[in-house]
Design an enzyme around this catalytic site. Structure first.
Site, short mmCIF file in Angstrom:
data_model
loop_
_atom_site.label_atom_id
_atom_site.label_comp_id
_atom_site.label_asym_id
_atom_site.label_seq_id
_atom_site.Cartn_x
_atom_site.Cartn_y
_atom_site.Cartn_z
N ARG A 190 -35.67 -35.90 -10.48
CA ARG A 190 -35.40 -35.29 -11.64
C ARG A 190 -35.57 -36.09 -12.79
NH1 ARG A 190 -29.36 -32.51 -9.80
NH2 ARG A 190 -30.09 -30.60 -8.84
N LYS A 247 -23.50 -20.26 4.72
CA LYS A 247 -22.25 -19.28 4.41
C LYS A 247 -23.21 -18.13 4.72
CE LYS A 247 -18.71 -20.86 2.87
NZ LYS A 247 -16.95 -21.01 1.68
N GLY A 254 -31.78 -27.43 -2.61
CA GLY A 254 -30.74 -28.09 -2.22
C GLY A 254 -30.63 -28.96 -1.84
N GLY A 274 -29.37 -23.99 -7.27
CA GLY A 274 -28.49 -22.92 -7.62
C GLY A 274 -29.03 -21.92 -8.71
P1 AMP Z 1 -25.73 -24.18 2.08
O1 AMP Z 1 -25.41 -24.58 1.64
O2 AMP Z 1 -24.96 -22.95 2.52
O3 AMP Z 1 -27.49 -24.27 2.40
O4 AMP Z 1 -25.65 -24.84 3.29
C1 AMP Z 1 -26.10 -25.93 4.30
C2 AMP Z 1 -24.74 -26.43 4.85
O5 AMP Z 1 -24.64 -25.44 5.79
C3 AMP Z 1 -24.77 -27.49 6.17
O6 AMP Z 1 -24.52 -28.95 5.19
C4 AMP Z 1 -25.55 -27.63 7.05
O7 AMP Z 1 -25.13 -28.55 7.94
C5 AMP Z 1 -24.61 -26.38 7.45
N1 AMP Z 1 -25.22 -25.48 8.24
C6 AMP Z 1 -26.43 -25.19 9.60
N2 AMP Z 1 -25.79 -24.93 10.66
C7 AMP Z 1 -25.07 -24.84 10.76
C8 AMP Z 1 -24.15 -23.81 12.18
N3 AMP Z 1 -24.56 -23.85 13.45
N4 AMP Z 1 -22.94 -24.54 11.65
C9 AMP Z 1 -22.54 -24.68 11.18
N5 AMP Z 1 -22.64 -25.47 9.59
C10 AMP Z 1 -24.15 -25.33 9.71
#
Ligand code: AMP
Length: 396
Positions: free
Chosen positions: A37, A200, A353, A376
């Site tokens: 950054r 999510k 991210g 974000g």
């Molecule tokens: P996000 O912040 O929504 O992009 O999510 C990222 C996180 O999703 C990472 O820490 C991953 O470990 C988690 N993740 C990815 N695939 C899975 C999965 N199949 N089950 C649980 N967590 C997951």
């Protein structure tokens, strides 16, 4: 883009306030562990000092919650920035960020000098976009430049309030971020493929809804794929599920079909007994997840299918890992997607991210057209939202 850019002003001898994103990760000894950054801010800073501006830099760091706290001091950033520029930086270390003493320091600047203010979040008004703090900051400069893409989705005093009182422009980093992402979303070369992963569905709903009108293919992976599986009636065992989003997942599947957009779910998964690296795991088809196991990565067949689609695309946007890539046994899918983007000849964009961290870790970042510096902020751009930190900048 209809916002003023750096080229639109004359800077000679002018005091220019620049909002950067120096929110860098640090270890327990306050050593900076990743300075991307800081490096990303150099083109704008160099441009301004070459044009004899007096450059006053501001940024937040971490979450000091409106109080001075030496743990969140920007002092290590001042040192690193000085090394990178090969130039002395005056660090205006003041718990109120702006004070009579800081004003004096700024008044004594010569053309080409750089002053870095203390962490803007040492002031409570920062995150409330407070008028007094915005005015205090604005009183230090004659022009304002926003080069902090990573905070552009927030309306704070140092990136939005301050712009109310000064003529303003976006810096090179912000210009690059919004131009590349904006062009891809408005007039993409096709096929246009989006890969959406991560934990999510609820975090990605806005992105899926916006992209469904623009892309040819959406590849769904990561933890959120299982809510989609559920919508199709598959057994998902102990995999991640957002029960209250199953209906919505169904609607998104239908909407994609209506619009002739291919929404593709993983055809196989690496499933594990427990949520940890050292556990029993195996690969199974999408409708064969055992009751006592959870999906933690995409399987080989999906890797092959997704990689082929990505390699043939002309525009690719990726946000969110394909699996629990923090654990070696479940990182294969995420790194394979990073490799497929690196091999793609089209425009490839990573929305910050975790996916950005994955390409960095794989050493593939320089093979990607654009790795966004703001998770974000880039998500909100992908959702089609206007970012307050950019909306506030003077129109051309
Ligand atoms: P996000 O912040 O929504 O992009 O999510 C990222 C996180 O999703 C990472 O820490 C991953 O470990 C988690 N993740 C990815 N695939 C899975 C999965 N199949 N089950 C649980 N967590 C997951």
């Amino acid at each position: 883009m209809n916002k003023k850019t750096l080229e639109n002003y004359d800077y000679s001898g002018k005091k220019v306030l620049v909002r950067c994103d120096f929110n860098v990760p640090m270890d327990d000894n306050l050593n900076i562990t990743d300075d991307i950054r800081i490096k990303s801010s150099l083109p704008t800073i160099n441009y301004l000092i070459e044009r004899s501006a007096k450059v006053i830099l501001m940024s937040h760091l971490g979450r000091p919650k409106g109080e001075a706290n030496s743990k969140y001091s920007l002092e290590p950033v001042a040192r690193r920035l000085s090394e990178l520029l090969g130039k002395e930086i005056v660090f205006a270390d003041d718990e109120n960020v702006v004070s009579e003493r800081v004003k004096e320091t700024v008044d004594n600047m010569s053309a080409g000098d750089i002053v870095l203010l203390q962490n803007t979040r040492f002031r409570k008004e920062e995150e409330k976009n407070g008028e007094n703090f915005s005015k205090d900051l604005a009183s230090l400069g004659q022009l304002y430049v926003n080069d902090a893409f990573g905070t552009s989705h927030r309306a704070h005093a140092s990136n939005v309030g301050v712009a109310t009182y000064l003529p303003s422009a976006v810096g090179f980093l912000v210009e690059k971020e919004i131009t590349i992402m904006g062009d891809a979303l408005e007039a993409p070369d096709r096929p246009f493929v989006a890969i959406l992963g991560g934990a999510k569905v609820s975090d990605k709903i806005g992105v899926i809804e916006n992209l469904i009108d623009k892309v040819d293919t959406i590849l769904i992976c990561g933890g959120m794929a299982y809510t989609f599986y559920k919508a199709l009636g598959h057994n998902i065992g102990k995999s991640l599920l957002e029960e209250d989003k199953v209906e919505l997942a169904k609607q998104l599947i239908d909407k994609a079909e209506e619009k002739n957009v291919k929404l593709i779910l993983p055809q196989d998964n690496v499933v594990a007994k427990e949520f940890k690296n050292d556990t029993e795991f195996k690969t199974v088809g999408s409708d064969s997840i055992p009751d006592d196991m959870q999906g933690l990565d995409i399987g080989e067949k999906t890797i092959k299918q997704f990689s082929d689609i990505i390699k043939d695309a002309k525009t690719v946007i990726w946000n969110g890992p394909a699996g629990v890539f923090e654990m070696d046994n479940f990182a294969k899918g995420t790194f394979a997607i990073a490799q497929a983007l690196a091999d793609c000849k089209g425009t490839t964009i990573i929305g910050g991210g975790d996916s950005a961290a994955a390409v960095e870790k794989a050493g593939l970042a320089d093979k990607i057209t654009h790795v966004s510096t703001g998770g974000g902020a880039s998500l909100e751009l992908l959702e089609g939202k206007e970012l307050p930190g950019i909306a506030t900048i003077s129109d051309k």
